[in-house]
Write a protein that holds these residues in place. Structure first.
Motif, PDB file in Angstrom:
ATOM      1  N   GLN A   1      48.270  42.061  39.105  1.00  0.00           N
ATOM      2  CA  GLN A   1      46.884  42.355  38.739  1.00  0.00           C
ATOM      3  C   GLN A   1      46.178  43.068  39.883  1.00  0.00           C
ATOM      4  N   PRO A   2      45.319  44.024  39.581  1.00  0.00           N
ATOM      5  CA  PRO A   2      44.655  44.773  40.648  1.00  0.00           C
ATOM      6  C   PRO A   2      43.663  43.897  41.413  1.00  0.00           C
ATOM      7  N   MET A   3      43.941  43.671  42.673  1.00  0.00           N
ATOM      8  CA  MET A   3      43.007  42.951  43.532  1.00  0.00           C
ATOM      9  C   MET A   3      43.222  43.397  44.966  1.00  0.00           C
ATOM     10  N   ASP A   4      42.117  43.554  45.671  1.00  0.00           N
ATOM     11  CA  ASP A   4      42.170  43.969  47.072  1.00  0.00           C
ATOM     12  C   ASP A   4      42.246  42.772  48.008  1.00  0.00           C
ATOM     13  N   ALA A   5      41.897  41.604  47.494  1.00  0.00           N
ATOM     14  CA  ALA A   5      42.005  40.344  48.224  1.00  0.00           C
ATOM     15  C   ALA A   5      42.026  39.243  47.175  1.00  0.00           C
ATOM     16  N   VAL A   6      42.412  38.043  47.610  1.00  0.00           N
ATOM     17  CA  VAL A   6      42.474  36.930  46.666  1.00  0.00           C
ATOM     18  C   VAL A   6      41.995  35.652  47.350  1.00  0.00           C
ATOM     19  N   VAL A   7      41.209  34.864  46.624  1.00  0.00           N
ATOM     20  CA  VAL A   7      40.819  33.528  47.059  1.00  0.00           C
ATOM     21  C   VAL A   7      41.663  32.539  46.272  1.00  0.00           C
ATOM     22  N   LEU A   8      42.366  31.680  46.977  1.00  0.00           N
ATOM     23  CA  LEU A   8      43.295  30.738  46.374  1.00  0.00           C
ATOM     24  C   LEU A   8      42.647  29.355  46.340  1.00  0.00           C
ATOM     25  N   ILE A   9      42.298  28.878  45.157  1.00  0.00           N
ATOM     26  CA  ILE A   9      41.671  27.569  45.029  1.00  0.00           C
ATOM     27  C   ILE A   9      42.753  26.543  44.709  1.00  0.00           C
ATOM     28  N   GLY A  10      43.003  25.654  45.632  1.00  0.00           N
ATOM     29  CA  GLY A  10      44.013  24.612  45.453  1.00  0.00           C
ATOM     30  C   GLY A  10      43.595  23.355  46.184  1.00  0.00           C
ATOM     31  N   GLY A  11      44.327  22.295  45.973  1.00  0.00           N
ATOM     32  CA  GLY A  11      43.964  21.049  46.647  1.00  0.00           C
ATOM     33  C   GLY A  11      45.079  20.038  46.604  1.00  0.00           C
TER      34      GLY A  11
END
Length: 579
Positions: free
Chosen positions: A118-128
Motif C-alpha cells: 500500500q502506498p505510504m511514506d511512513a507508518v505508525v504501528l499500533i501494537g501492545g
C-alpha cells in the motif's frame, strides 16, 4: 497525467503502483477509487502515513485502539500529512491457540507485506499485547519504510479486599493459592473480576511492558512513549506526537535500518536486563535484529547482564506496577541511570540521538520505583544464560525472579514427555515427586508444541502445593510469561523435538543447576546419552499443509529468535531490508 506516469518509486499516492502495464492508468485508477471516499487532490498530494490498526474484539489489550487511531490521525494532519489507517492481524496472548508465538511470524509477514503493498511514506504501528510489538518491528525492519511504534499502554491496577492487584503476576499468585487450597472458589471468582481493571496490556513487567521499553530504547518510539497507561490522556498525547513524528520521518526518509543498529540493540538489551524484563524479550530482540542481519549472541547478552543491574522495582522482580513506573519518569528516567553504559549516539525516530533526547528529558525527580545503580534491586541483569550438556545451544533463567536458595541446586529429574503427560499426571497424588526434585517438561519448543508455548512455568504439583511448597527448579525447551516468577530454566536449545539432549532425560536422572557458574548439566555420561539417542531416535514433527507446514519446515531455534529462516537477513549475501 504525463508526470503522474513517472516511476513508481516516487512517494505518496504514486508509490508502488498496481501493475496494469500502464503506470499512468494505474495512478488514474487509484485516484478515481480513493476519491470515491471524498478525498481532494490537495489531500492526495501530501505525505501519506499508514496506521496499522490492530484493534480487535478478541484483543482487550488493544481496546483503546480507536482512540489511538484518532489521535495519530490528528497528529499526522497537524503536521501536513494524510493519514490512512488499515487493519492487520491482531494477536492476544490468552486468546490464541495453540499459542500466540505460533502466530507472531505470520503477523510479521502481514505487517511487512501491507507496508510494501500500500502506498505510504511512513507508518505508525499500533501494537501492545506480547507478540504484536515484536511482529510489527520485525515486519517494519524487513519493509524498511520509515516506521514508528505506538504501544497501546498498560492497564490500570485493581483492588481485591483492599489489596492492590494487577495482571498477570497476581493472576498466577492467586491461582497458586487456589491450587494449594488456601483460598476457595468464591474468592478466586472475586479476584478474577479485579485483576484486569481496564483495557491495556499487563500492568507488570511482562512481555508487553518489556517490549514497550525495548522499543523506546531502540529509538523506535517517541521519547517517553513506553510507560503511559492505556486509558490516560498521556497515552493519547503520545499517539498524537507519534503521528506528527511520522510525517517528519517520511520527509527525512528516516528508515528503520538507520535507527535499529547494532549499538541500538545493545542499548535495548541493557534496558531489558535493567527492567527485570521478560525472558521472551530475548527471543523477540533476536528476531528483530535478525531481520537486519545483526546477530544477538547469548554470550554477549550474559556479559552485558553481568555489568547491568536490575534497577526497576516492578513485579515480578519487584513490587510496583507499570503506572508507578510511568509516574516515576518511565524509560527516560531509567536511561539517565544507565547513561554510562549506553551508546548515546544512536538515532531515534525524532531524528535526534538518544543522548540528545536524554538531555532534553531533564534532570529527573525523587521517586522510589527506579533505583540508582548504587542501590539496585538485583546486582546483575534479570536474565542469565546457561550452558552445559543439557543445553549446548544455551538456555536462560530469570535470576531476578528466582529463589536464591534454588539457583545452586542438584536434584532428581521428574520427567513429563509433553503437555498431555503434564496435564494428566501433575496433580495426581500418586506422582513420585519431592520438593527438592527438578521438574522437566519436553516437547514444548518451537517445533514441539508447536509454537513454543508459555508452559515452561510448570505448576507446582498439587500435593506439594498443599504442603506449602512455593517454588521448585523447572526445566523445559519452552517459554514462560514475563509476568511469572520462579526458578525456571527456559529455551533449552536444541529442543527435544529435534533430538536435543533434553529429549533423552529420564526420570531419576540427576541434574545440576549452577546460576553462579552459568551451567545446566545432566549427570549422565556421554556414552549413555549416545546409547539413548540411538535406541530411541527422534523424528521432528511435520504437517501436510497450510501455515503449520510452513512453520514446521522453516522455524528456527530459540537462540535464533524462532523466526522463519527465509525471513532473516543474510549479511553474507548482502541481503538488505526492503529487498
Amino acid at each position: 497525467m504525463a508526470n503522474d506516469s513517472d516511476s513508481g518509486s516516487k512517494g505518496g499516492l504514486r508509490k508502488g503502483l498496481t501493475s496494469y502495464g500502464d503506470s499512468g492508468f494505474s495512478l488514474f485508477l487509484r485516484k478515481a477509487f480513493i476519491k470515491g471516499a471524498g478525498y481532494t487532490d490537495d489531500a492526495l498530494e501530501r505525505p501519506i502515513v499508514g496506521i496499522a490498526n490492530t484493534g480487535s474484539a478478541y484483543n482487550p489489550c488493544h481496546g483503546n485502539a480507536p482512540q489511538l487511531v484518532d489521535a495519530v490521525k490528528r497528529g499526522v494532519m497537524l503536521a501536513g500529512g494524510l493519514p490512512m489507517d488499515f487493519p492487520s492481524i491482531s494477536i492476544h496472548e490468552s486468546f490464541s491457540s495453540p499459542t500466540s508465538m505460533y502466530l507472531r511470524n505470520l503477523m510479521s509477514i502481514d505487517t511487512e507485506e501491507m507496508i510494501r503493498a500500500q502506498p505510504m511514506d511512513a507508518v505508525v504501528l499500533i501494537g501492545g499485547c506480547d507478540k504484536t510489538v515484536p511482529a510489527q518491528l520485525m515486519g517494519a525492519a524487513s519493509a524498511n519504510v520509515p516506521a514508528i511504534q505506538l504501544v497501546t499502554g498498560s492497564m490500570l491496577t485493581g483492588s481485591h479486599r483492599s489489596e492492590r492487584v494487577g495482571a498477570c503476576t497476581d493472576c498466577r499468585r492467586f491461582w497458586a493459592k487456589y491450587r494449594a487450597e488456601e483460598i476457595d472458589g468464591q474468592e478466586i471468582a472475586d479476584v478474577n473480576d479485579q485483576l484486569v481493571a481496564s483495557v491495556g496490556t499487563c500492568s507488570v513487567m511482562g512481555t508487553a511492558s518489556t517490549m514497550a521499553c525495548v522499543a523506546e530504547a531502540l529509538g523506535m518510539t517517541v521519547p517517553g512513549g513506553a510507560a503511559p497507561p492505556a486509558v490516560t490522556s498521556d497515552r493519547i498525547r503520545v499517539a498524537e506526537r507519534s503521528g506528527a513524528t511520522a510525517v517528519a520521518m517520511a520527509k527525512a526518509k528516516l528508515t528503520p535500518d538507520k535507527i535499529m543498529t547494532a549499538k541500538a540493540f545493545e542499548n535495548a538489551l541493557r534496558v531489558l536486563l535493567a527492567i527485570g524484563g521478560s525472558t521472551n524479550g530475548v527471543i523477540h530482540v533476536t528476531a528483530i535484529a535478525g531481520r537486519l542481519g545483526i546477530p544477538i549472541e547469548l554470550d554477549r547478552l550474559d556479559a552485558i547482564g553481568r555489568e547491568t543491574p536490575v534497577l526497576v522495582d516492578l513485579k515480578p522482580s519487584g513490587q510496583h506496577y507499570m503506572e508507578d513506573f510511568h509516574h516515576a519518569g518511565g524509560v527516560p528516567a531509567l536511561l539517565r541511570e544507565l547513561k554510562p553504559l549506553l551508546h548515546l549516539d544512536t538515532l531515534t525516530v525524532t531524528g535526534r540521538t538518544l543522548g540528545e533526547e536524554m538531555e532534553a528529558s531533564g534532570a529527573g525527580f525523587k521517586q522510589e520505583v527506579i533505583k540508582p545503580r548504587s542501590n539496585p534491586i538485583f546486582p546483575q541483569g534479570g536474565i542469565a544464560v546457561l550452558r552445559g550438556n543439557l543445553a549446548p545451544g544455551g538456555a536462560i533463567i530469570k535470576q531476578s525472579a528466582a529463589d536464591a536458595k534454588l539457583m545452586e541446586h542438584e536434584g532428581r529429574a521428574v520427567v513429563f514427555e509433553n503437555l498431555e503427560d503434564l496435564a494428566s499426571r501433575i496433580d495426581d497424588d500418586k506422582l513420585d515427586v519431592k520438593a527438592d526434585d527438578i521438574l522437566v517438561l519436553k516437547n514444548i519448543g518451537p517445533l514441539g508444541a508447536p509454537g513454543m508455548p508459555e508452559a515452561g512455568y510448570l505448576p507446582i504439583p498439587k500435593k506439594l502445593a498443599r504442603a506449602g511448597v512455593k517454588d521448585m527448579v523447572r526445566i523445559s525447551d519452552g517459554r514462560m510469561s514475563g509476568t511469572a516468577a520462579g526458578t525456571i530454566v527456559l529455551h533449552v536449545t536444541p529442543e527435544s523435538a529435534i533430538g536435543g539432549p533434553l529429549a533423552y532425560v529420564m526420570g531419576g536422572d540427576r541434574i545440576r543447576l549452577s546460576v553462579k557458574n552459568r551451567s545446566i548439566e545432566l549427570l549422565v555420561t556421554p556414552e549413555e546419552l549416545e546409547r539413548r539417542a540411538k535406541s530411541n531416535p527422534v523424528t521432528p514433527p511435520k504437517a501436510a499443509r497450510g501455515y503449520r507446514k510452513l512453520f514446521l519446515q522453516t522455524v528456527t531455534q530459540a537462540d535464533k529468535g524462532v523466526d522463519f529462516d527465509f525471513l532473516m537477513a543474510d549479511p553474507a549475501n548482502d541481503r538488505k531490508p526492503g529487498g
